[in-house]
Design an enzyme around this catalytic site. Structure first.
Site, mmCIF file in Angstrom:
data_model
loop_
_atom_site.group_PDB
_atom_site.id
_atom_site.type_symbol
_atom_site.label_atom_id
_atom_site.label_comp_id
_atom_site.label_asym_id
_atom_site.label_seq_id
_atom_site.Cartn_x
_atom_site.Cartn_y
_atom_site.Cartn_z
ATOM 1 N N TRP A 1 0.616 -1.368 -0.133
ATOM 2 C CA TRP A 1 -0.312 0.512 -0.185
ATOM 3 C C TRP A 1 0.372 1.129 -0.080
ATOM 4 O O TRP A 1 0.208 2.233 -0.006
ATOM 5 C CB TRP A 1 -1.108 0.167 1.298
ATOM 6 C CG TRP A 1 -0.048 -0.054 2.757
ATOM 7 C CD1 TRP A 1 -0.699 -1.660 3.052
ATOM 8 C CD2 TRP A 1 1.290 0.480 3.265
ATOM 9 N NE1 TRP A 1 0.493 -1.403 4.172
ATOM 10 C CE2 TRP A 1 1.363 -0.274 4.751
ATOM 11 C CE3 TRP A 1 1.322 2.027 3.361
ATOM 12 C CZ2 TRP A 1 1.890 0.186 5.373
ATOM 13 C CZ3 TRP A 1 2.339 2.209 4.363
ATOM 14 C CH2 TRP A 1 2.003 1.513 4.678
ATOM 15 N N LYS B 1 -2.630 -8.633 -7.428
ATOM 16 C CA LYS B 1 -3.686 -8.161 -6.334
ATOM 17 C C LYS B 1 -3.329 -6.800 -5.772
ATOM 18 O O LYS B 1 -2.218 -7.287 -5.520
ATOM 19 C CB LYS B 1 -3.414 -8.915 -5.483
ATOM 20 C CG LYS B 1 -4.694 -8.685 -4.284
ATOM 21 C CD LYS B 1 -4.457 -9.678 -3.340
ATOM 22 C CE LYS B 1 -4.134 -9.494 -2.187
ATOM 23 N NZ LYS B 1 -4.306 -7.933 -1.742
ATOM 24 N N GLU C 1 11.057 -8.079 -3.760
ATOM 25 C CA GLU C 1 10.825 -7.139 -3.420
ATOM 26 C C GLU C 1 10.415 -6.790 -1.232
ATOM 27 O O GLU C 1 9.206 -7.053 -1.668
ATOM 28 C CB GLU C 1 9.998 -6.497 -4.499
ATOM 29 C CG GLU C 1 10.758 -6.232 -5.484
ATOM 30 C CD GLU C 1 11.702 -5.433 -5.663
ATOM 31 O OE1 GLU C 1 13.209 -5.552 -4.424
ATOM 32 O OE2 GLU C 1 13.208 -5.785 -6.703
ATOM 33 N N CYS D 1 10.785 2.016 1.474
ATOM 34 C CA CYS D 1 11.275 0.298 2.590
ATOM 35 C C CYS D 1 12.945 0.888 2.271
ATOM 36 O O CYS D 1 13.516 0.202 2.585
ATOM 37 C CB CYS D 1 10.721 -0.984 1.155
ATOM 38 S SG CYS D 1 10.708 0.053 -0.916
ATOM 39 N N GLU E 1 11.630 -3.471 11.379
ATOM 40 C CA GLU E 1 11.132 -1.753 10.075
ATOM 41 C C GLU E 1 10.293 -1.483 11.272
ATOM 42 O O GLU E 1 9.522 -1.868 11.669
ATOM 43 C CB GLU E 1 10.460 -2.767 8.733
ATOM 44 C CG GLU E 1 11.312 -2.678 8.582
ATOM 45 C CD GLU E 1 10.514 -3.311 6.966
ATOM 46 O OE1 GLU E 1 9.556 -4.172 6.605
ATOM 47 O OE2 GLU E 1 10.607 -2.540 5.260
HETATM 48 P P1 NAD Z 1 2.402 -6.702 3.577
HETATM 49 O O1 NAD Z 1 3.694 -8.362 3.472
HETATM 50 O O2 NAD Z 1 2.199 -6.687 5.104
HETATM 51 O O3 NAD Z 1 1.538 -6.770 2.252
HETATM 52 C C1 NAD Z 1 2.335 -6.756 1.176
HETATM 53 C C2 NAD Z 1 0.462 -7.624 -0.273
HETATM 54 O O4 NAD Z 1 0.646 -8.754 0.594
HETATM 55 C C3 NAD Z 1 -0.177 -6.902 0.396
HETATM 56 O O5 NAD Z 1 -1.187 -6.957 -1.048
HETATM 57 C C4 NAD Z 1 -1.698 -8.713 1.472
HETATM 58 O O6 NAD Z 1 -2.747 -8.193 1.337
HETATM 59 C C5 NAD Z 1 -0.857 -8.933 0.383
HETATM 60 N N1 NAD Z 1 -0.333 -10.481 1.125
HETATM 61 C C6 NAD Z 1 -0.635 -10.549 2.420
HETATM 62 N N2 NAD Z 1 -0.483 -11.867 3.129
HETATM 63 C C7 NAD Z 1 -0.781 -12.681 2.114
HETATM 64 C C8 NAD Z 1 -0.392 -13.948 1.923
HETATM 65 N N3 NAD Z 1 -0.635 -14.766 3.200
HETATM 66 N N4 NAD Z 1 -0.244 -14.371 0.578
HETATM 67 C C9 NAD Z 1 -0.608 -13.370 -0.879
HETATM 68 N N5 NAD Z 1 -0.312 -11.739 -0.050
HETATM 69 C C10 NAD Z 1 -0.536 -11.642 0.912
HETATM 70 O O7 NAD Z 1 2.851 -5.302 3.303
HETATM 71 P P2 NAD Z 1 2.033 -3.717 3.406
HETATM 72 O O8 NAD Z 1 2.158 -3.721 5.333
HETATM 73 O O9 NAD Z 1 1.563 -3.535 2.448
HETATM 74 O O10 NAD Z 1 3.601 -3.013 2.432
HETATM 75 C C11 NAD Z 1 4.774 -2.879 4.045
HETATM 76 C C12 NAD Z 1 5.856 -3.705 3.317
HETATM 77 O O11 NAD Z 1 6.656 -4.105 1.859
HETATM 78 C C13 NAD Z 1 6.824 -3.022 4.199
HETATM 79 O O12 NAD Z 1 8.178 -4.121 4.842
HETATM 80 C C14 NAD Z 1 7.975 -2.406 2.611
HETATM 81 O O13 NAD Z 1 9.509 -2.365 3.450
HETATM 82 C C15 NAD Z 1 7.401 -3.567 1.731
HETATM 83 N N6 NAD Z 1 8.003 -2.560 0.344
HETATM 84 C C16 NAD Z 1 9.401 -3.372 -0.506
HETATM 85 C C17 NAD Z 1 9.649 -2.656 -1.655
HETATM 86 C C18 NAD Z 1 10.447 -2.775 -2.111
HETATM 87 O O14 NAD Z 1 11.127 -2.862 -3.511
HETATM 88 N N7 NAD Z 1 11.297 -3.790 -1.729
HETATM 89 C C19 NAD Z 1 8.577 -1.337 -1.759
HETATM 90 C C20 NAD Z 1 7.794 -1.549 -1.227
HETATM 91 C C21 NAD Z 1 7.198 -2.006 0.094
#
Ligand code: NAD
Length: 490
Positions: free
Chosen positions: A148, A172, A247, A281, A378
């Protein structure tokens, strides 16, 4: 409005549940989101599978043409997209207008160019009597999951290299921020992308996301999100041996040597730690400052933090928006409170201002232990921890003392120190005397538990293509020399 985009059309999800879409700057509900059921995921994958064959055979020039049109449509709708992104993700409008939307447009133009630049080894005679060549082919149907924090840009980073290389995708978005992704998909259709090549299914990760990534029709999973969920996905996809591109999280160090330009480092630390309210991130999260500059650095950053303006997201004077949700704000506050309880000093901030939004003041922390939660994990909020070091070796060792390795910066006016930092810091990106800027032409991706594979740049095409070796016999002989090794026919 419907929150699914399947086979070139908006559709309502058929799951029993719905979700609330909340403006985090006010706590007010913006809309009710329908949720994709397993049947909807199935329909999206069927659409992707049947569209894939012809799209993968379209010439690179035609794929580039669609992406160029898409870039023009994004430009046309830039202000609407910025407003939508700002409202739903809680971004200050300045950030959405000057970073999220232009970044996406540039990325789209960039991948229009790269669609025509797939590269490989020269065709040639690598063994006697044969000619070998390389085909670089699309992987197939990609199942993609996005976070998000930068909804539009993260969708773009996943979708553009995938479709430029001839894949079809089912994406998704985060259930908290689906709207700009849906608009992006609609614009892609308007630009001439065939139905079924870019589908969006919206719903929670544990249901919609888990169904998508485990499905046998998915050839590859591309994920951006937390390290914890990434690891769950790697485990879940092992059963079907899917290719994965991860990522994941970050905890970027910000190393200030004693010859650094203090003003540049202090301003860089403020911008680098507070971008997107720290929900980035690559954000600067751990500043290591060599002892002679430590006190002055803490004072300068603390003073600048106090001048940061929190406010409504649609006000161009607002510097810092809310966190993505009240739940996330409470998590950030709990981590700061725990650091305080463990003996750290909260130099400034460390509280949520009065009001209905999920706001949190920029927070500067000193005196934390290197192995503490606030230094190692984080926070994903507007929080910077400052620690000190004596020797260069110690500063670089502290920077590397993390399970993450996404990004880092070093601040110095000495070229030898700068070169050493770029060599020794284990991270996918190292900035010298800056922190945050990204460009479409250069790769973004992690080392260590920050994941593997690259977004953006020509390197992203490696993720979304398979390399096939094709070998021709050039002799026409029925009995090849090498057959003797297997059966020595008289
Ligand atoms: P999150 O891991 O909670 O969720 C990310 C996505 O995964 C969402 O769409 C969520 O609905 C989905 N998801 C959750 N559980 C799942 C499952 N069991 N199976 C499949 N999909 C599932 O992360 P967030 O809170 O949305 O975003 C923040 C995180 O993203 C931070 O850790 C940040 O560092 C990371 N991030 C990394 C990068 C990068 O380029 N490395 C870029 C942006 C954000």
């Amino acid at each position: 409005m419907p929150y699914q985009y399947i086979n070139g059309r908006l559709r309502n999800g058929s799951a029993d549940e719905t979700l609330e879409l909340i403006d985090p700057s006010t706590g007010i509900q913006l809309d009710t989101v329908d949720v994709a059921s397993a049947d909807d995921v199935e329909s999206a994958l069927e659409a992707a599978r049947s569209a894939y064959n012809s799209w993968s055979r379209v010439t690179p020039g035609e794929r580039a043409g669609v992406l160029n049109k898409l870039a023009a449509l994004l430009e046309r709708d830039a202000e609407d997209l910025a407003q939508l992104e700002s409202r739903e993700a809680g971004k200050p409008i300045r950030l959405a207008r000057e970073f999220d939307v232009p970044g996406t447009i540039d990325n789209t133009s960039f991948f229009a160019g790269t669609a025509r630049n797939l590269e490989g080894k020269a065709t040639g005679e690598y063994a006697a009597g044969t000619t070998s060549s390389i085909r670089r082919e699309a992987v197939g149907v990609v199942g993609s999951i996005a976070p998000w924090n930068y909804p539009l840009q993260m969708a773009a980073w996943k979708v553009l290299p995938a479709i430029a290389a001839g894949n079809a995708i089912v994406l998704k978005p985060s259930e908290l921020t689906p709207s700009t992704t849906l608009r992006f998909a609609q614009l892609a259709t308007e630009a001439g992308l065939p139905d079924g090549i870019f589908n969006v299914v919206t719903g929670p990760g544990a249901t919609t996301g888990a169904t998508l990534i485990a499905h046998p029709q998915v050839d590859m999973v591309s994920f951006t999100g937390s390290t914890m969920v990434g690891q769950q996905i790697i485990a879940a996809t092992a059963a079907t041996s899917k290719r994965t591109h991860m990522e994941l999280g970050g905890k970027a160090p910000f190393v200030v040597f004693d010859d650094a330009d203090l003003e540049a480092a202090a301003h860089g630390a403020v911008a680098g730690s507070l971008i997107n309210t720290g929900q980035d991130c690559t954000a600067a999260t751990r500043a290591y400052v060599q002892r002679p500059l430590y006190d002055a650095f803490v004072a300068a950053v603390g003073e600048l933090y106090d001048r940061v303006v929190l406010g409504p997201t649609d006000d161009p004077a607002t510097d810092l928006g809310p966190l993505i949700s009240h739940q996330h704000r409470d998590r950030v506050a709990a981590m700061v409170d725990a650091a305080r309880a463990a003996g750290s000093t909260v130099v400034t901030g460390g509280f949520a201002p009065e009001g209905p939004g999920a706001y949190y003041r920029p927070t500067l922390i000193t005196g934390a232990a290197q192995d503490s939660d606030i230094v190692q994990n984080e926070v994903f909020g507007p929080v910077l921890v400052v620690l000190t070091f004596d020797t260069d070796d110690e500063g670089l060792a502290l920077a590397n003392d993390s399970r993450f390795g996404l990004a880092a910066s070093a601040w110095t006016t000495n070229v030898h120190r700068a070169l050493r930092a770029t060599r020794d810091i284990r991270a996918g990106a190292v900035w010298i005397n800056d922190h945050i800027p990204i460009v479409s032409d250069m790769p973004h991706g992690g080392y260590k538990q920050s994941g593997y594979g690259k977004d953006m740049s020509q390197y992203a095409l490696d993720e979304y293509t398979n390399v096939k070796h094709v070998m021709f016999d050039t002799t026409g002989d029925a009995h090849k020399d090498w057959h003797r090794t297997i059966f020595a026919m008289p």
